[in-house]
Scaffold this motif. Structure first.
Motif, PDB file in Angstrom:
ATOM      1  N   LEU A 144      37.606  48.729  37.086  1.00 13.12           N
ATOM      2  CA  LEU A 144      37.694  49.925  36.257  1.00 13.12           C
ATOM      3  C   LEU A 144      38.532  49.670  35.006  1.00 13.12           C
ATOM      4  O   LEU A 144      38.168  50.094  33.902  1.00 13.12           O
ATOM      5  CB  LEU A 144      38.280  51.079  37.064  1.00 13.12           C
ATOM      6  CG  LEU A 144      38.365  52.435  36.374  1.00 13.12           C
ATOM      7  CD1 LEU A 144      36.973  52.936  36.036  1.00 13.12           C
ATOM      8  CD2 LEU A 144      39.077  53.426  37.250  1.00 13.12           C
ATOM      9  N   ALA A 145      39.649  48.962  35.162  1.00  8.99           N
ATOM     10  CA  ALA A 145      40.479  48.618  34.006  1.00  8.99           C
ATOM     11  C   ALA A 145      39.716  47.719  33.048  1.00  8.99           C
ATOM     12  O   ALA A 145      39.792  47.887  31.818  1.00  8.99           O
ATOM     13  CB  ALA A 145      41.763  47.938  34.476  1.00  8.99           C
ATOM     14  N   GLY A 146      38.968  46.756  33.575  1.00  7.20           N
ATOM     15  CA  GLY A 146      38.185  45.864  32.731  1.00  7.20           C
ATOM     16  C   GLY A 146      37.102  46.590  31.950  1.00  7.20           C
ATOM     17  O   GLY A 146      36.884  46.325  30.764  1.00  7.20           O
ATOM     18  N   LEU A 155      34.553  39.770  26.758  1.00  4.74           N
ATOM     19  CA  LEU A 155      35.688  38.867  26.952  1.00  4.74           C
ATOM     20  C   LEU A 155      36.992  39.631  27.169  1.00  4.74           C
ATOM     21  O   LEU A 155      37.809  39.262  28.012  1.00  4.74           O
ATOM     22  CB  LEU A 155      35.823  37.923  25.761  1.00  4.74           C
ATOM     23  CG  LEU A 155      34.742  36.851  25.651  1.00  4.74           C
ATOM     24  CD1 LEU A 155      34.913  36.055  24.371  1.00  4.74           C
ATOM     25  CD2 LEU A 155      34.781  35.942  26.858  1.00  4.74           C
ATOM     26  N   ALA A 156      37.189  40.696  26.413  1.00  2.00           N
ATOM     27  CA  ALA A 156      38.399  41.500  26.588  1.00  2.00           C
ATOM     28  C   ALA A 156      38.410  42.176  27.953  1.00  2.00           C
ATOM     29  O   ALA A 156      39.452  42.248  28.619  1.00  2.00           O
ATOM     30  CB  ALA A 156      38.498  42.543  25.486  1.00  2.00           C
ATOM     31  N   GLY A 157      37.266  42.668  28.396  1.00  6.25           N
ATOM     32  CA  GLY A 157      37.177  43.305  29.708  1.00  6.25           C
ATOM     33  C   GLY A 157      37.423  42.334  30.840  1.00  6.25           C
ATOM     34  O   GLY A 157      38.110  42.654  31.813  1.00  6.25           O
ATOM     35  N   LEU A 158      36.878  41.120  30.730  1.00  7.16           N
ATOM     36  CA  LEU A 158      37.107  40.118  31.767  1.00  7.16           C
ATOM     37  C   LEU A 158      38.575  39.700  31.819  1.00  7.16           C
ATOM     38  O   LEU A 158      39.135  39.511  32.905  1.00  7.16           O
ATOM     39  CB  LEU A 158      36.223  38.899  31.522  1.00  7.16           C
ATOM     40  CG  LEU A 158      34.739  39.087  31.838  1.00  7.16           C
ATOM     41  CD1 LEU A 158      33.951  37.858  31.403  1.00  7.16           C
ATOM     42  CD2 LEU A 158      34.530  39.366  33.303  1.00  7.16           C
ATOM     43  N   ALA A 159      39.182  39.561  30.650  1.00  4.88           N
ATOM     44  CA  ALA A 159      40.602  39.202  30.620  1.00  4.88           C
ATOM     45  C   ALA A 159      41.467  40.315  31.213  1.00  4.88           C
ATOM     46  O   ALA A 159      42.416  40.041  31.956  1.00  4.88           O
ATOM     47  CB  ALA A 159      41.028  38.910  29.192  1.00  4.88           C
ATOM     48  N   ALA A 160      41.125  41.538  30.910  1.00  2.00           N
ATOM     49  CA  ALA A 160      41.893  42.667  31.441  1.00  2.00           C
ATOM     50  C   ALA A 160      41.718  42.782  32.958  1.00  2.00           C
ATOM     51  O   ALA A 160      42.689  43.039  33.683  1.00  2.00           O
ATOM     52  CB  ALA A 160      41.464  43.961  30.770  1.00  2.00           C
ATOM     53  N   ALA A 161      40.505  42.590  33.441  1.00  2.00           N
ATOM     54  CA  ALA A 161      40.269  42.663  34.884  1.00  2.00           C
ATOM     55  C   ALA A 161      40.994  41.535  35.606  1.00  2.00           C
ATOM     56  O   ALA A 161      41.577  41.742  36.674  1.00  2.00           O
ATOM     57  CB  ALA A 161      38.773  42.603  35.172  1.00  2.00           C
TER      58      ALA A 161
END
Length: 80
Positions: free
Chosen positions: A19-21, A40-46
């Motif tokens: 959910l955060a990603g 890429l930002a979503g994967l890094a955040a997850a």
């Protein structure tokens, strides 16, 4: 077969990380970074959120004893 494949705690940690990603990726795309930048930002955040949520969501029996057993060991009632 009574055992589940994934515990409730692990499922919750992974769900919150996903959910955060998704939220970070969506906000990144809306900010104008493009689809690839958002992914890429979503994967890094997850990936960064998994250890955080794993630390925040502690197991129920952190010390090997449940809360009900602790109350009963102190002489109290588990019902309140």
């Amino acid at each position: 077969m009574d055992r589940s494949l994934v515990s409730v705690r692990a499922a919750l940690v992974l769900l919150l990380a996903a959910l955060a990603g998704v939220c970070v990726g969506l906000l990144s795309v809306l900010a104008g970074d493009g689809a690839a930048g958002g992914v890429l930002a979503g994967l890094a955040a997850a990936g960064g959120a998994v250890p955080v949520f794993n630390q925040v969501i502690a197991p129920d029996t952190a010390r090997g004893r449940s809360a009900v057993r602790e109350v009963r060991a102190k002489g109290g009632s588990a019902r309140g």
